[in-house]
Every structure is written in structure tokens, then in C-alpha cells.
Design a protein around this motif. Structure first.
Motif, short mmCIF file in Angstrom:
data_model
loop_
_atom_site.label_atom_id
_atom_site.label_comp_id
_atom_site.label_asym_id
_atom_site.label_seq_id
_atom_site.Cartn_x
_atom_site.Cartn_y
_atom_site.Cartn_z
N PHE A 1 0.84 -1.20 0.00
CA PHE A 1 0.00 0.00 0.00
C PHE A 1 0.87 1.25 0.00
N ASP A 2 1.91 1.26 0.84
CA ASP A 2 2.81 2.41 0.93
C ASP A 2 3.52 2.68 -0.39
N VAL A 3 4.04 1.61 -1.00
CA VAL A 3 4.83 1.77 -2.23
C VAL A 3 3.98 2.32 -3.36
N PHE A 4 2.83 1.70 -3.62
CA PHE A 4 1.97 2.15 -4.72
C PHE A 4 1.43 3.55 -4.47
N PHE A 5 1.03 3.82 -3.25
CA PHE A 5 0.48 5.13 -2.90
C PHE A 5 1.54 6.21 -3.04
N SER A 6 2.75 5.95 -2.54
CA SER A 6 3.80 6.97 -2.58
C SER A 6 4.30 7.22 -4.00
N ILE A 7 4.40 6.16 -4.82
CA ILE A 7 4.80 6.35 -6.22
C ILE A 7 3.79 7.22 -6.94
N ALA A 8 2.50 6.93 -6.76
CA ALA A 8 1.45 7.72 -7.39
C ALA A 8 1.50 9.17 -6.92
N ALA A 9 1.70 9.37 -5.61
CA ALA A 9 1.74 10.72 -5.06
C ALA A 9 2.93 11.51 -5.58
N LEU A 10 4.09 10.86 -5.67
CA LEU A 10 5.30 11.56 -6.15
C LEU A 10 5.17 11.92 -7.62
N ILE A 11 4.57 11.03 -8.42
CA ILE A 11 4.37 11.32 -9.83
C ILE A 11 3.42 12.51 -10.00
N CYS A 12 2.34 12.51 -9.22
CA CYS A 12 1.38 13.63 -9.30
C CYS A 12 1.99 14.93 -8.78
N MET A 13 2.89 14.83 -7.82
CA MET A 13 3.49 16.02 -7.22
C MET A 13 4.54 16.66 -8.11
N LEU A 14 5.22 15.86 -8.91
CA LEU A 14 6.38 16.31 -9.68
C LEU A 14 6.12 17.57 -10.51
N PRO A 15 5.03 17.67 -11.27
CA PRO A 15 4.82 18.88 -12.09
C PRO A 15 4.68 20.17 -11.27
N PHE A 16 4.30 20.06 -10.00
CA PHE A 16 4.06 21.24 -9.18
C PHE A 16 5.29 21.69 -8.40
N VAL A 17 6.33 20.86 -8.38
CA VAL A 17 7.53 21.18 -7.59
C VAL A 17 8.19 22.49 -8.03
N PRO A 18 8.35 22.74 -9.36
CA PRO A 18 8.98 24.02 -9.75
C PRO A 18 8.21 25.24 -9.25
N PHE A 19 6.87 25.20 -9.33
CA PHE A 19 6.06 26.33 -8.85
C PHE A 19 6.21 26.50 -7.35
N ILE A 20 6.16 25.38 -6.60
CA ILE A 20 6.31 25.45 -5.14
C ILE A 20 7.68 26.00 -4.77
N ALA A 21 8.70 25.51 -5.47
CA ALA A 21 10.07 25.98 -5.20
C ALA A 21 10.20 27.47 -5.49
N TYR A 22 9.57 27.91 -6.59
CA TYR A 22 9.62 29.33 -6.95
C TYR A 22 8.98 30.18 -5.87
N ARG A 23 7.80 29.78 -5.39
CA ARG A 23 7.09 30.55 -4.37
C ARG A 23 7.88 30.60 -3.05
N ILE A 24 8.49 29.47 -2.69
CA ILE A 24 9.29 29.44 -1.45
C ILE A 24 10.48 30.38 -1.57
N LYS A 25 11.21 30.28 -2.69
CA LYS A 25 12.40 31.11 -2.90
C LYS A 25 12.04 32.60 -2.96
N LYS A 26 10.91 32.91 -3.56
CA LYS A 26 10.52 34.30 -3.71
C LYS A 26 10.20 34.96 -2.37
N GLN A 27 9.56 34.20 -1.50
CA GLN A 27 9.12 34.77 -0.22
C GLN A 27 10.13 34.60 0.90
N SER A 28 11.04 33.64 0.76
CA SER A 28 12.01 33.42 1.84
C SER A 28 13.28 32.80 1.27
N PRO A 29 14.36 33.56 1.17
CA PRO A 29 15.62 33.00 0.67
C PRO A 29 16.06 31.81 1.53
N GLY A 30 16.61 30.81 0.87
CA GLY A 30 17.05 29.62 1.59
C GLY A 30 16.70 28.37 0.81
#
Length: 469
Positions: A282-311
Motif C-alpha cells: 500500500f505504501d509503495v503504490f500510494f507513494s509512487i502515485a503521489a510523487l508522480i502527481c506532485m512532480l509537475p508542481f515542484v517548480p512552482f512550489i520551489a519558486y514561491r518558497i524562494k521568492k518569499q524566503s531566501p534559503g
């Protein structure tokens, strides 16, 4: 912790030999019967090998086949290998088909590969088992055992676990006011029970103890309870050995060890291999699916984090994991870099949070990188939330059964979190309630409970959780 360290070394050696076995088996199959191999596999051998290794080891990590059991039968080896090889091959077949869209010889190849790999791994496991037996017979890779009480029942258990030196038990001795009648010279009396009480009171055990077997009268309930509490606090397995021709009326659960019915203070469904396999799958299949779905949003999340707080984009922190072992927990950074991150919990109006970080905490987005921890095997989708090392140190001295929560892998969400015990624990009673729910989860685990907790977590996230800050 020496035994656990040795087990970890042996586990990695076994995984290394498994990798060699898998590569050799696949290479021989491609070389001997190339006509039955898909052209896509022949043309992309390195990629196929990598995917095979990844899928195989995801299931291997979830179901240790040799290390964690003192007595293993041939039928158990067969069954556990089936639980690793068959689903790993099925996942590989599915992923490879999705990647290549080539059905030529795929079915036949996967069937042949699964059968050959299964036989090869079983043979390798038998060889490894004989090597491990030799190591244990020589006094290595052992578990330290302590007996309490002079009842003949303790002697019976001692004889059973010492009958075969290859099971790896090392008996330190026993504490009792009387001597055990008929005890061999190898079962040494270490002192009377007052000595043991003094050691427990002063927290002064000079050697690591992995398991304690206790056989005292039911009239000694207070002393048994004190001993159980000590075991809970120090992550020691406690077993009550029923006295011969006597009964006990404490809240203990039966468990079979060899041919004996023992009683433990904690019922753990996840000690059974089938339950661990179901949860890890359950963990493996669920986490693989979640990471695949999350991947396209990582650049936007990273951009927002960097813009509001250096680090850094990701926040890494050591947390307390299963068996009290430390691991590195990953999150999207939701606070400005500060010196109190390892000691101070987040509060509702915490000035360390930046706006997008506050939004991530309210929507649980900051927790998404922990699916990587799940895939690694450090965490599970559902389980007790991992605490900071500082909080483990503080609360373990304040709450009786605090360390019991470490008998299970920590989770991204848990029963405590959907029951209202989330966020800041400004009062000790809040942490006590959380620990109570964590232990309730450990003792009552089912795969359906995990699914129910996941749905409840999703519902709370969509509707908003006032404790999420």
C-alpha cells in the motif's frame, strides 16, 4: 543497539547478493533464450536492469526475508520469497509495458524471469541462512535475553531458546529472590529482585537488553507493571511467561514463541509478515502515485518558497523513527531559517512562517516530500507522526508509554491526527492523548484502518483543519 547494527550490516550484504543474483539471472535469461525476450529489453538492458532492481528492492525492504527471525523454516522462506518476487515482477511488467508499449514476448518473458528469479533467490536465501546460522553459532548476531523470576516456566523457555545455538539468543542470566531449581550453570543468577528494582529505578542497566521474560506471581502485579513500563520506555520486548499451574490476571496478550504460549504487554498485528507485506505494498503504490502527481508542481512550489524566503526549498530534520532509530525527514520549507527549528513547535501565529509557508501548512502541502521517506522505507503513509529528537527526549521522561509508539514506522498521517491530536501540544495532556491514539493504532492495525485514516485525512484537508498550522 549493537544487535540492530549487526542486523543492518547483514541485511545490506543480503541485498547486495540479491542484486548480483538478479543481474546474473536476467543476463543468463537474455543470453540463453533471447528469442523469448522482448526486443525492448534487449535494446535497453541497463534501463531494464535498473527498473528490475528498483521494483525488487522496494518489496525486499518491506519484507526482510532472513534477518529478523530467529527460527525460519523452508516453507517460510518459500512464502516470503513469493511475496517479494511475484509482486515485484508484476510491477516491473506493468511499468515496462507503460514505458515501451511493446507487447512482443512480454508475457512469456515475465513468466520465465519470475520463475527463474524465484528459484535463484530461494537457493541464495538457503545459502545465506546457513552462513547466518554459522555466525550465530559462533556468538555473533545475537539478541540479549534477561529472565525475571525463579518459576520452572522460565527454565522451560530457556531450554527451548538455547536448544539450537543458531537461533542467536544470548541469555544474560536471571534476577530472582530464589534460585531456579535444576538450572544449568550457563543460566546464571545475577542478583535478587531488589537489585533489579534498583537498576530500573536508577536507569542503570550496564548492558543492552533486547527481550525480558518474566514469570512472577499475579500477586506481584505492581512489580510486573513497573518492569513493563521500563521495557516500554527503552524499546525492550516484554514477555510474560505463565507460571506452571498458575494463571495471571494482568492485561497481557498471548503470543506463540516456539512451542510456548507467552504473554506480551503489546499486541502488534504488524509483526506478522502478511500484514507487513500488505502495508508496505500500500505504501509503495500510494507513494509512487503521489510523487508522480506532485512532480509537475515542484517548480512552482520551489519558486514561491524562494521568492518569499531566501534559503533551501526543502527542510531536512532528524526525527525519531521505528525502534527509536533516527532518520532524516523531508518537508517543503514553510518557515524562515531559524535556530529554534529543532526544539520549538510551530504555533498558530508563529512569526517564523512566511505567507506561502503558512498556506502550505494549512493545506498539508509541506508534508508531500515525506512520500519520498515512505518510498525509502523510513516512514509509512499511516502511523504515529515522527517527532523531533528533542521532543522524544523530553516526553519520554514525562509520559509512561511514550516510547511504545516507536514499535511502528512513523506516518505522514495517523489515527491521532484525525482524532484531533494535531499541531502544538501546549499541554502535557494533549501529548498524552496523542500517544494513547498512537498505541491504539499499533494494537488495532488493519489495512482498512489505514485506508479509512487516509480518506479522513483527505476530507479534513479539503474542508480545512483548524489544527493545521
Amino acid at each position: 543497539m549493537m544487535t540492530e547494527d549487526k542486523n543492518a550490516v547483514i541485511k545490506w550484504v543480503v541485498f547486495l547478493f540479491d542484486a548480483i543474483t538478479l543481474v546474473c539471472t536476467t543476463s543468463l535469461l537474455v543470453w540463453i533464450v533471447p528469442q523469448h525476450c522482448p526486443q525492448s529489453v534487449i535494446n535497453h538492458v541497463p534501463i531494464a536492469f535498473t527498473l528490475l532492481l528498483v521494483t525488487f528492492f522496494l518489496f525486499s525492504f518491506s519484507s526482510p526475508l532472513v534477518i529478523h527471525n530467529r527460527v525460519v523454516t523452508f516453507s517460510q522462506i518459500i512464502r516470503r520469497n513469493l511475496m517479494v518476487v511475484v509482486p515485484a515482477q508484476a510491477v516491473f511488467a506493468l511499468l515496462w509495458h507503460m514505458m515501451t508499449r511493446n507487447s512482443n514476448n512480454e508475457m512469456l518473458f515475465n513468466l520465465l524471469h519470475c520463475m527463474v528469479l524465484f528459484v535463484a533467490i530461494v537457493v541464495a536465501r538457503l545459502v545465506e541462512r546457513e552462513i547466518l546460522k554459522a555466525l550465530r553459532a559462533s556468538g555473533r548476531n545475537t539478541r540479549s535475553v534477561l529472565f525475571v523470576g525463579s518459576d520452572p516456566a522460565n527454565l522451560r523457555v530457556y531450554n527451548d531458546i538455547m536448544l539450537d545455538a543458531t537461533t542467536g539468543y544470548r541469555v544474560l542470566g536471571y534476577y530472582s529472590n530464589d534460585t531456579i531449581e535444576g538450572a544449568p550453570a550457563t543460566l546464571k543468577k545475577l542478583g535478587d529482585r531488589s537489585c533489579l528494582r534498583e537498576l530500573i529505578a536508577n536507569d542503570d542497566m550496564s548492558v543492552r537488553v533486547d527481550e525480558i521474560y518474566c514469570s512472577l506471581s499475579h500477586d506481584e502485579e505492581e512489580e510486573i507493571t513497573r518492569l513493563m513500563r521500563y521495557c516500554n520506555k527503552h524499546v525492550i520486548r516484554f514477555f510474560y511467561v505463565p507460571r506452571i499451574q498458575h494463571n495471571i490476571k494482568l492485561s497481557l496478550k498471548p503470543q506463540i514463541v516456539g512451542g510456548n504460549v507467552l504473554y506480551t504487554n503489546l499486541h502488534e498485528p504488524l509483526t506478522y509478515i502478511g500484514n507487513r507485506f500488505a502495508k508496505r505494498s500500500f505504501d509503495v503504490f500510494f507513494s509512487i502515485a503521489a510523487l508522480i502527481c506532485m512532480l509537475p508542481f515542484v517548480p512552482f512550489i520551489a519558486y514561491r518558497i524562494k521568492k518569499q524566503s531566501p534559503g533551501p526549498v526543502f527542510f531536512k530534520q532528524k526525527r525519531s523513527g521505528v525502534n527509536g532509530e533516527e532518520f532524516v525527514c523531508y518537508k517543503f520549507r514553510s518557515m524562515r531559517p531559524n535556530d529554534e527549528a529543532d526544539t520549538l513547535q510551530a504555533t498558530e501565529d508563529d512569526e517564523r512562517k512566511f505567507p506561502f509557508g503558512d498556506f502550505m501548512r494549512h493545506t498539508n502541502i509541506d508534508e508531500l516530500p515525506q512520500f519520498y521517506n515512505v518510498l525509502k522505507g523510513d516512514m509509512s503513509i499511516v502511523g504515529p507522526r515522527p517527532h523531533m529528537l528533542y521532543h522524544t527526549e523530553v516526553y519520554s521522561s514525562l509520559i509512561d508509554k511514550y516510547m511504545v509508539r516507536h514499535f511502528a514506522k512513523p506516518g505522514i498521517t495517523g489515527l491521532a491526527q484525525i482524532s484531533g491530536y494535531r499541531g502544538e501540544t501546549s499541554e502535557l495532556s494533549l501529548m498524552e492523548g496523542r500517544i494513547k491514539k498512537d498505541i491504539e493504532y499499533i494494537e488495532n492495525w488493519t489495512i482498512w484502518l489505514d485506508i479509512r485514516i487516509c480518506f479522513k485525512t483527505l476530507k479534513m484537508t479539503l474542508l480545512g483543519d483548524k489544527m493545521a498550522f
